[in-house]
Design a protein around this motif. Structure first.
Motif, PDB file in Angstrom:
ATOM      1  N   UNK A 215     -56.455  36.529  12.332  1.00 52.51           N
ATOM      2  CA  UNK A 215     -55.965  36.191  10.990  1.00 52.51           C
ATOM      3  C   UNK A 215     -55.332  34.804  10.985  1.00 52.51           C
ATOM      4  N   UNK A 216     -54.690  34.412  12.086  1.00 47.97           N
ATOM      5  CA  UNK A 216     -54.138  33.063  12.204  1.00 47.97           C
ATOM      6  C   UNK A 216     -55.249  32.014  12.125  1.00 47.97           C
ATOM      7  N   UNK A 217     -56.337  32.210  12.860  1.00 48.37           N
ATOM      8  CA  UNK A 217     -57.461  31.264  12.828  1.00 48.37           C
ATOM      9  C   UNK A 217     -58.116  31.232  11.441  1.00 48.37           C
ATOM     10  N   UNK A 218     -58.208  32.385  10.788  1.00 50.33           N
ATOM     11  CA  UNK A 218     -58.750  32.410   9.416  1.00 50.33           C
ATOM     12  C   UNK A 218     -57.856  31.584   8.506  1.00 50.33           C
ATOM     13  N   UNK A 219     -56.551  31.738   8.641  1.00 53.44           N
ATOM     14  CA  UNK A 219     -55.594  30.963   7.840  1.00 53.44           C
ATOM     15  C   UNK A 219     -55.749  29.465   8.126  1.00 53.44           C
ATOM     16  N   UNK A 220     -55.961  29.099   9.393  1.00 58.29           N
ATOM     17  CA  UNK A 220     -56.153  27.688   9.748  1.00 58.29           C
ATOM     18  C   UNK A 220     -57.360  27.132   8.990  1.00 58.29           C
ATOM     19  N   UNK A 221     -58.458  27.861   8.991  1.00 64.54           N
ATOM     20  CA  UNK A 221     -59.653  27.411   8.278  1.00 64.54           C
ATOM     21  C   UNK A 221     -59.410  27.257   6.789  1.00 64.54           C
ATOM     22  N   UNK A 222     -58.745  28.237   6.194  1.00 69.47           N
ATOM     23  CA  UNK A 222     -58.455  28.190   4.753  1.00 69.47           C
ATOM     24  C   UNK A 222     -57.528  27.021   4.446  1.00 69.47           C
ATOM     25  N   UNK A 223     -56.536  26.808   5.293  1.00 70.56           N
ATOM     26  CA  UNK A 223     -55.586  25.708   5.094  1.00 70.56           C
ATOM     27  C   UNK A 223     -56.270  24.355   5.208  1.00 70.56           C
ATOM     28  N   UNK A 224     -57.138  24.196   6.200  1.00 74.77           N
ATOM     29  CA  UNK A 224     -57.860  22.926   6.348  1.00 74.77           C
ATOM     30  C   UNK A 224     -58.724  22.627   5.124  1.00 74.77           C
ATOM     31  N   UNK A 225     -59.280  23.667   4.536  1.00 76.90           N
ATOM     32  CA  UNK A 225     -60.096  23.481   3.329  1.00 76.90           C
ATOM     33  C   UNK A 225     -59.258  22.936   2.184  1.00 76.90           C
ATOM     34  N   UNK A 226     -58.022  23.409   2.088  1.00 80.59           N
ATOM     35  CA  UNK A 226     -57.146  23.017   0.979  1.00 80.59           C
ATOM     36  C   UNK A 226     -56.570  21.611   1.138  1.00 80.59           C
ATOM     37  N   UNK A 227     -56.536  21.109   2.364  1.00 85.62           N
ATOM     38  CA  UNK A 227     -55.965  19.782   2.599  1.00 85.62           C
ATOM     39  C   UNK A 227     -56.963  18.697   2.201  1.00 85.62           C
ATOM     40  N   UNK A 228     -56.454  17.638   1.667  1.00 87.53           N
ATOM     41  CA  UNK A 228     -57.310  16.493   1.338  1.00 87.53           C
ATOM     42  C   UNK A 228     -57.124  15.461   2.441  1.00 87.53           C
ATOM     43  N   UNK A 229     -57.757  15.720   3.597  1.00 85.63           N
ATOM     44  CA  UNK A 229     -57.575  14.875   4.772  1.00 85.63           C
ATOM     45  C   UNK A 229     -58.460  13.631   4.692  1.00 85.63           C
ATOM     46  N   UNK A 230     -57.989  12.517   5.264  1.00 84.55           N
ATOM     47  CA  UNK A 230     -58.835  11.324   5.332  1.00 84.55           C
ATOM     48  C   UNK A 230     -60.096  11.610   6.155  1.00 84.55           C
ATOM     49  N   UNK A 231     -61.139  10.826   5.885  1.00 85.10           N
ATOM     50  CA  UNK A 231     -62.418  11.046   6.573  1.00 85.10           C
ATOM     51  C   UNK A 231     -62.294  10.982   8.092  1.00 85.10           C
ATOM     52  N   UNK A 232     -61.498  10.042   8.611  1.00 86.51           N
ATOM     53  CA  UNK A 232     -61.339   9.923  10.065  1.00 86.51           C
ATOM     54  C   UNK A 232     -60.749  11.201  10.657  1.00 86.51           C
ATOM     55  N   UNK A 233     -59.783  11.776   9.975  1.00 84.86           N
ATOM     56  CA  UNK A 233     -59.156  13.008  10.449  1.00 84.86           C
ATOM     57  C   UNK A 233     -60.162  14.166  10.411  1.00 84.86           C
ATOM     58  N   UNK A 234     -60.937  14.240   9.344  1.00 84.10           N
ATOM     59  CA  UNK A 234     -61.951  15.293   9.246  1.00 84.10           C
ATOM     60  C   UNK A 234     -62.973  15.156  10.374  1.00 84.10           C
ATOM     61  N   UNK A 235     -63.394  13.926  10.648  1.00 86.97           N
ATOM     62  CA  UNK A 235     -64.346  13.670  11.727  1.00 86.97           C
ATOM     63  C   UNK A 235     -63.735  14.069  13.071  1.00 86.97           C
ATOM     64  N   UNK A 236     -62.467  13.732  13.284  1.00 88.00           N
ATOM     65  CA  UNK A 236     -61.785  14.071  14.542  1.00 88.00           C
ATOM     66  C   UNK A 236     -61.696  15.590  14.722  1.00 88.00           C
ATOM     67  N   UNK A 237     -61.435  16.305  13.654  1.00 92.63           N
ATOM     68  CA  UNK A 237     -61.379  17.770  13.729  1.00 92.63           C
ATOM     69  C   UNK A 237     -62.742  18.321  14.116  1.00 92.63           C
ATOM     70  N   UNK A 238     -63.795  17.821  13.481  1.00 91.10           N
ATOM     71  CA  UNK A 238     -65.149  18.278  13.811  1.00 91.10           C
ATOM     72  C   UNK A 238     -65.476  18.028  15.282  1.00 91.10           C
ATOM     73  N   UNK A 239     -65.161  16.832  15.761  1.00 95.90           N
ATOM     74  CA  UNK A 239     -65.469  16.486  17.151  1.00 95.90           C
ATOM     75  C   UNK A 239     -64.640  17.341  18.117  1.00 95.90           C
ATOM     76  N   UNK A 240     -63.380  17.558  17.799  1.00 96.84           N
ATOM     77  CA  UNK A 240     -62.531  18.413  18.637  1.00 96.84           C
ATOM     78  C   UNK A 240     -63.045  19.841  18.710  1.00 96.84           C
ATOM     79  N   UNK A 241     -63.486  20.367  17.582  1.00 99.35           N
ATOM     80  CA  UNK A 241     -64.034  21.730  17.585  1.00 99.35           C
ATOM     81  C   UNK A 241     -65.340  21.795  18.362  1.00 99.35           C
TER      82      UNK A 241
END
Length: 196
Positions: free
Chosen positions: A154-180
């Motif tokens: 449920x914590x990981x599900x919340x992380x995914x939902x929270x990331x969706x709600x954030x308006x992160x800069x493109x570089x941060x979004x790219x970094x998250x994708x690469x980290x995953x």
């Protein structure tokens, strides 16, 4: 028992196919669909538990042909998922689907998830805390495992939902994708170099 609970926590909280894909479903489809997928993962992981506890998984994977097919499917799926995540561009895209995977998708993922087999084998073949009553020990291990497993997922599900709600800069979004994606490839490497 506390050592077992700590082992469960640290083995399950680390990124693997189940939690990463769950965060992805939460990010892509929200809580309701993410909860259905989580339920499928739950059923799937408990089926893996039963396979490990009864020895069925060991018997099936002792057959070289079955083990090879399972290995190829598992590693292939993990590499596929890692590349989809890594090359998602600047968009947060744990997964890209038009329909949520649901309960069946969660169960199927756990069926080919090498981390699920490795974790359950480690947990149920070690950490004996009631050797005089093995049946009760297995029952308590299942209770502890499922309680911690559910909270972490449920914590990981919340992380995914929270990331969706954030308006992160493109570089941060790219970094998250690469980290995953890197996390997924580490799982693939561990599976590839583990003794077969």
């Amino acid at each position: 028992m506390l050592t077992f609970a700590l082992a469960v926590f640290f083995l399950i909280i680390t990124p693997g196919p189940g939690v990463l894909s769950l965060a992805g479903v939460g990010a892509a489809f929200g809580f309701r669909h993410g909860s259905r997928y989580l339920l499928g993962l739950f059923f799937g992981t408990n089926l893996v538990c039963l396979g490990v506890i009864t020895g069925l998984a060991a018997v099936m994977l002792a057959e070289p042909g079955v083990r090879t097919v399972f290995y190829v499917i598992s590693v292939g799926y993990l590499v596929y998922l890692a590349f989809r995540i890594a090359f998602a561009g600047s968009k947060l895209a744990f997964i890209e689907r038009t329909t949520p995977p649901g309960i069946k998708g969660g169960m199927l993922l756990q069926a080919v998830n090498p981390k699920a087999y490795a974790v359950n084998t480690a947990l149920f073949s070690a950490f004996a805390f009631m050797p005089e009553t093995p049946g009760l020990e297995v029952a308590l291990k299942l209770l502890i495992l499922n309680t911690i497993w559910t909270a972490i997922h449920f914590l990981w599900l919340w992380v995914g939902i929270t990331l969706r709600r954030l308006d992160l800069p493109e570089k941060m979004q790219r970094a998250i994708n690469i980290g995953m994606a890197a996390s997924m490839l580490i799982v693939v490497a561990l599976a590839a170099f583990a003794p077969h």
